[in-house]
Write a protein that holds these residues in place. Structure first.
Motif, PDB file in Angstrom:
ATOM      1  N   MET A 165       0.842  -1.197   0.000  1.00 53.47           N
ATOM      2  CA  MET A 165       0.000   0.000   0.000  1.00 53.47           C
ATOM      3  C   MET A 165       0.878   1.247   0.000  1.00 53.47           C
ATOM      4  N   ALA A 166       0.454   2.267  -0.749  1.00 55.44           N
ATOM      5  CA  ALA A 166       1.163   3.549  -0.777  1.00 55.44           C
ATOM      6  C   ALA A 166       0.142   4.669  -0.679  1.00 55.44           C
ATOM      7  N   ILE A 167       0.299   5.545   0.343  1.00 52.51           N
ATOM      8  CA  ILE A 167      -0.596   6.690   0.481  1.00 52.51           C
ATOM      9  C   ILE A 167       0.165   8.019   0.410  1.00 52.51           C
ATOM     10  N   SER A 168       1.494   7.960   0.463  1.00 47.04           N
ATOM     11  CA  SER A 168       2.329   9.144   0.269  1.00 47.04           C
ATOM     12  C   SER A 168       3.743   8.661  -0.015  1.00 47.04           C
ATOM     13  N   ASP A 169       4.645   9.617  -0.292  1.00 45.03           N
ATOM     14  CA  ASP A 169       6.033   9.228  -0.559  1.00 45.03           C
ATOM     15  C   ASP A 169       6.657   8.496   0.618  1.00 45.03           C
ATOM     16  N   LYS A 170       6.341   8.921   1.828  1.00 43.15           N
ATOM     17  CA  LYS A 170       6.958   8.354   3.022  1.00 43.15           C
ATOM     18  C   LYS A 170       6.117   7.276   3.695  1.00 43.15           C
ATOM     19  N   LYS A 171       4.862   7.192   3.334  1.00 46.71           N
ATOM     20  CA  LYS A 171       3.980   6.216   3.989  1.00 46.71           C
ATOM     21  C   LYS A 171       3.582   5.135   2.996  1.00 46.71           C
ATOM     22  N   GLN A 172       4.426   4.131   2.942  1.00 44.36           N
ATOM     23  CA  GLN A 172       4.222   2.977   2.080  1.00 44.36           C
ATOM     24  C   GLN A 172       4.682   1.741   2.837  1.00 44.36           C
ATOM     25  N   ARG A 173       3.995   0.642   2.619  1.00 44.20           N
ATOM     26  CA  ARG A 173       4.408  -0.574   3.316  1.00 44.20           C
ATOM     27  C   ARG A 173       3.626  -1.776   2.816  1.00 44.20           C
ATOM     28  N   PRO A 174       4.193  -2.996   2.992  1.00 45.08           N
ATOM     29  CA  PRO A 174       3.388  -4.206   2.803  1.00 45.08           C
ATOM     30  C   PRO A 174       2.348  -4.275   3.909  1.00 45.08           C
ATOM     31  N   MET A 175       1.200  -4.867   3.601  1.00 50.16           N
ATOM     32  CA  MET A 175       0.090  -4.883   4.545  1.00 50.16           C
ATOM     33  C   MET A 175      -0.327  -6.308   4.883  1.00 50.16           C
ATOM     34  N   PRO A 176      -0.846  -6.514   6.093  1.00 47.44           N
ATOM     35  CA  PRO A 176      -1.352  -7.840   6.467  1.00 47.44           C
ATOM     36  C   PRO A 176      -2.619  -8.181   5.697  1.00 47.44           C
ATOM     37  N   LEU A 177      -3.019  -9.421   5.786  1.00 47.65           N
ATOM     38  CA  LEU A 177      -4.228  -9.889   5.127  1.00 47.65           C
ATOM     39  C   LEU A 177      -5.434  -9.699   6.041  1.00 47.65           C
ATOM     40  N   PRO A 178      -6.629  -9.627   5.482  1.00 51.82           N
ATOM     41  CA  PRO A 178      -7.815  -9.477   6.341  1.00 51.82           C
ATOM     42  C   PRO A 178      -7.992 -10.628   7.321  1.00 51.82           C
ATOM     43  N   GLU A 179      -7.541 -11.828   6.940  1.00 48.49           N
ATOM     44  CA  GLU A 179      -7.647 -12.963   7.864  1.00 48.49           C
ATOM     45  C   GLU A 179      -6.827 -12.756   9.126  1.00 48.49           C
ATOM     46  N   ASP A 180      -5.781 -11.924   9.024  1.00 51.75           N
ATOM     47  CA  ASP A 180      -4.918 -11.695  10.182  1.00 51.75           C
ATOM     48  C   ASP A 180      -5.625 -10.917  11.279  1.00 51.75           C
ATOM     49  N   ARG A 181      -6.701 -10.236  10.945  1.00 42.88           N
ATOM     50  CA  ARG A 181      -7.426  -9.428  11.921  1.00 42.88           C
ATOM     51  C   ARG A 181      -8.469 -10.237  12.702  1.00 42.88           C
ATOM     52  N   VAL A 182      -8.729 -11.461  12.257  1.00 40.80           N
ATOM     53  CA  VAL A 182      -9.805 -12.260  12.842  1.00 40.80           C
ATOM     54  C   VAL A 182      -9.222 -13.219  13.873  1.00 40.80           C
ATOM     55  N   PRO A 183      -9.831 -13.315  15.087  1.00 41.09           N
ATOM     56  CA  PRO A 183      -9.348 -14.273  16.087  1.00 41.09           C
ATOM     57  C   PRO A 183      -9.341 -15.682  15.504  1.00 41.09           C
ATOM     58  N   PRO A 184      -8.357 -16.518  15.841  1.00 39.24           N
ATOM     59  CA  PRO A 184      -7.307 -16.268  16.840  1.00 39.24           C
ATOM     60  C   PRO A 184      -6.060 -15.574  16.284  1.00 39.24           C
TER      61      PRO A 184
END
Length: 696
Positions: free
Chosen positions: A206-225
């Motif tokens: 994901m990229a939202i600005s020159d300095k704020k870019q990164r690989p992102m987790p998957l939606p499954e990672d947000r769900v317990p457990p």
């Protein structure tokens, strides 16, 4: 099937796209009539090498494509079910239902709505109209009319969602017209946006600005457990993510919110910026967004999700709910937004020698689109063309006799046109359009392409408290630029500064922001925007477990000794909290009993807070001043550094002061939970230089 643009090196594709776009808008271009009554500019000669735009209408779907991009929409609902590009059959999330991949929606409150946050309406439409069907362009209109039989179900607005595809364009445009008329009942608009959900198996970076870019987790990672919910629903601790690199991080969509003035382009790529496909959202103008350039909105976040939010109450609260009376006439165009796609072969960046990444190309495409704004090719008569707009020019300076006898340049200042109102009212204005610009070094400013209408001219200047407002109402007319001449902003002041804390820049960013709890880290913000880290409100009680903050103006440094947020303190483990009282200690060599002093308190944000001010008597049952309960900004929980700017001027009778040591007590009295509190922007005590009453 592979599209003609698939595999074209980015540098060549960009050259073709840029030249084509500029030719589309050549003054010498031919004009084509179409059913919507507007005219579409055709490309200049020699630019028809791209395939023509084609439209196919079926019983349940509509497909529009130009040989580069193909978009599939439901008929007549107008939801995006598929986007084909670069040989990929669908860029949208295929595991979701067809109406949950790309859509417009509204959250609203009114009769029959019992949900606390309001009802969600996906704006599914009932009719399809082809506005334009030419080789150069197709524009589709999906509409829905409200009627009394629908009371309490869809939002009481007439909806017109538009989709535009142009020849040679690596993307498509979408905008919408909302209308409330005398047939419509009263209601409140809480949120409206465009939602796009790229495929999680294709887009990870994901990229939202020159300095704020990164690989992102998957939606499954947000769900317990795999994910552990934290203190409020949006924040999740990733305890067992699919990709181990995210373990121990906090994921929260509000960590990626941005100010409206900075939301120009954002989106997604594959594994990194050199991946083969980019999925971008481009907004050349923010004129249609609510609440001015400092209003914060969500952008892209985990999902993957790519948003264009036009109106929301985030970082503002219920004060920004848009109220409509029964029968009130209102119409507004939201957008257009350009949804852009680019591609890059794995070897293209090195072999082409350009060094251009997908992100760089997306930023370049933003510049291309910005030069074309306002667009000439849209079919709705409700979208004003360039010749239906006007402008304003002038020069702003600042006069503060405490600093200089001469007028000062408004370094970093902003001016803008918004609906007539009080100074600063633009922060809560949402029914109309706003047009803002940063002033030049010499204070000159020019705002062009302003939609005709009546406005006030507003402004603010970092380094000075308060809001500027030009006295007269500005009437913008088509084809004319108004010159307002030299304007002077006189910030509030009664007398000289005796002491001050902070910098008047409308944020709390200059104050002490602690390091995050190592158990709740977002790696992106370790070295930038520290306030984005989760749980910083808990650090106050760790630093001040028993007694509250005491600040000595003579010896302390606000960058190290003034905590950035005055929050509540948790009491043990029983789930209760207590209000906090901060002390500001200072000395006066001589006081005057028969005159008033002025305490200026500028707040960067407040959430369910009540600020009480006492001077030299902390036990006084009645405070010298109280704000009462203010704010629903929720900035503390949502990792912000400002919300709604508020300025209070407290009259301090000289009889309350003494020669020598004095103390101002600042109590945040509401203690309902951990997120109730406020952030200061700046505090200043003004006092007379003589026993004569200060000027007003």
């Amino acid at each position: 099937m592979e599209h003609p643009a698939a595999g074209i090196p980015l540098c060549l594709l960009l050259l073709l796209m840029t030249s084509t776009s500029s030719c589309f808008f050549s003054e010498a271009s031919a004009r084509i009539n179409h059913g919507g009554g507007r005219q579409v500019l055709a490309p200049a000669a020699g630019q028809n090498s791209f395939p023509p735009v084609k439209l196919q209408i079926m019983d349940q779907y509509v497909v529009v494509g130009n040989g580069i991009v193909e978009v599939n929409l439901t008929n007549p609902g107008g939801s995006m079910t598929g986007i084909q590009y670069n040989g990929i059959d669908n860029l949208l999330e295929v595991v979701k239902s067809e109406t949950d991949r790309g859509y417009w929606d509204v959250v609203w409150k009114g009769d029959g709505i019992i949900k606390k946050k309001g009802a969600l309406d996906r704006l599914e439409c009932k009719n399809l109209t082809v506005i334009t069907e030419e080789e150069e362009q197709v524009e589709l209109s999906f509409t829905r009319k409200w009627s009394s039989e629908l009371q309490g179900k869809p939002v009481p607005l007439d909806i017109d969602k538009r989709f535009v595809m142009r020849r040679g364009s690596s993307g498509f445009y979408t905008y919408a017209i909302y209308e409330h008329s005398q047939q419509h009942p009263a209601f409140q608009l809480a949120n409206t946006r465009l939602v796009l959900k790229p495929r999680k198996d294709k887009f990870h970076y994901m990229a939202i600005s020159d300095k704020k870019q990164r690989p992102m987790p998957l939606p499954e990672d947000r769900v317990p457990p795999r994910g552990q919910p934290l203190a409020y629903p949006e924040a999740v601790l990733l305890v067992d993510p699919i990709e181990p690199q995210f373990k121990g991080e906090v994921d929260d969509k509000y960590e990626y919110s941005m100010e409206s003035r900075d939301i120009k382009v954002h989106g997604w790529m594959g594994k990194d910026p050199s991946s083969s496909v980019g999925f971008w959202q481009i907004t050349p103008s923010s004129e249609f967004r609510s609440a001015g350039p400092l209003k914060q909105f969500l952008s892209s976040h985990d999902g993957p999700t790519c948003l264009a939010v036009f109106h929301s109450t985030h970082y503002t609260g219920a004060d920004l709910m848009v109220p409509f009376e029964a029968g009130e006439a209102w119409k507004k165009v939201y957008g257009p937004v350009f949804v852009y796609f680019n591609s890059l072969e794995s070897e293209a960046s090195s072999s082409s020698g350009t060094g251009m990444s997908l992100w760089d190309d997306a930023k370049n495409q933003l510049m291309v689109q910005a030069k074309q704004w306002p667009y000439r090719f849209l079919g709705s008569r409700d979208y004003p063309l360039p010749d239906q707009r006007g402008g304003i020019t002038g020069r702003l300076s600042v006069h503060d006799p405490e600093i200089s006898t001469r007028n000062l340049p408004p370094t970093g200042g902003w001016v803008g046109l918004a609906a007539p109102g009080d100074p600063g009212s633009w922060q809560l204005e949402s029914k109309g359009y706003q047009f803002w610009t940063e002033v030049e070094e010499d204070g000159s400013f020019s705002i062009s392409n302003v939609i005709a209408g009546q406005y006030n001219l507003y402004g603010w200047v970092p380094g000075f408290i308060g809001d500027y407002k030009y006295d007269a109402v500005i009437n913008i007319t088509p084809g004319r630029s108004i010159e307002v001449g030299d304007l002077v902003f006189e910030p509030p002041r009664n007398a000289s500064t005796l002491w001050e804390i902070g910098v008047p820049d409308r944020t709390a960013g200059e104050f002490f922001i602690p390091d995050a709890n190592p158990n709740y880290i977002n790696k992106l913000y370790i070295h930038q925007e520290k306030y984005r880290q989760y749980g910083l409100w808990e650090r106050y009680a760790e630093l001040y477990p028993e007694a509250d903050l005491v600040y000595n103006v003579r010896t302390d440094d606000y960058r190290k000794d003034w905590f950035f947020a005055q929050v509540t303190r948790k009491k043990g483990d029983n789930g209760t909290y207590e209000g906090t009282t901060w002390q500001v200690k200072y000395s006066l060599d001589r006081t005057y009993q028969n005159v008033n002093y002025t305490l200026r308190i500028a707040l960067a944000t407040a959430n369910g807070a009540e600020l009480q001010v006492r001077v030299n008597d902390p036990s006084s049952a009645v405070p010298l001043f109280t704000t009462g309960s203010i704010g629903k900004d929720n900035t503390i929980a949502r990792h912000g550094i400002h919300g709604v700017y508020r300025l209070f001027s407290v009259v301090v009778p000289g009889s309350l002061l003494v020669d020598g040591s004095n103390t101002v007590f600042l109590t945040q009295a509401i203690n309902t939970g951990p997120f109730y509190g406020l952030m200061y922007d700046y505090i200043r005590l003004e006092g007379p230089l003589s026993p004569n009453p200060p000027r007003n």
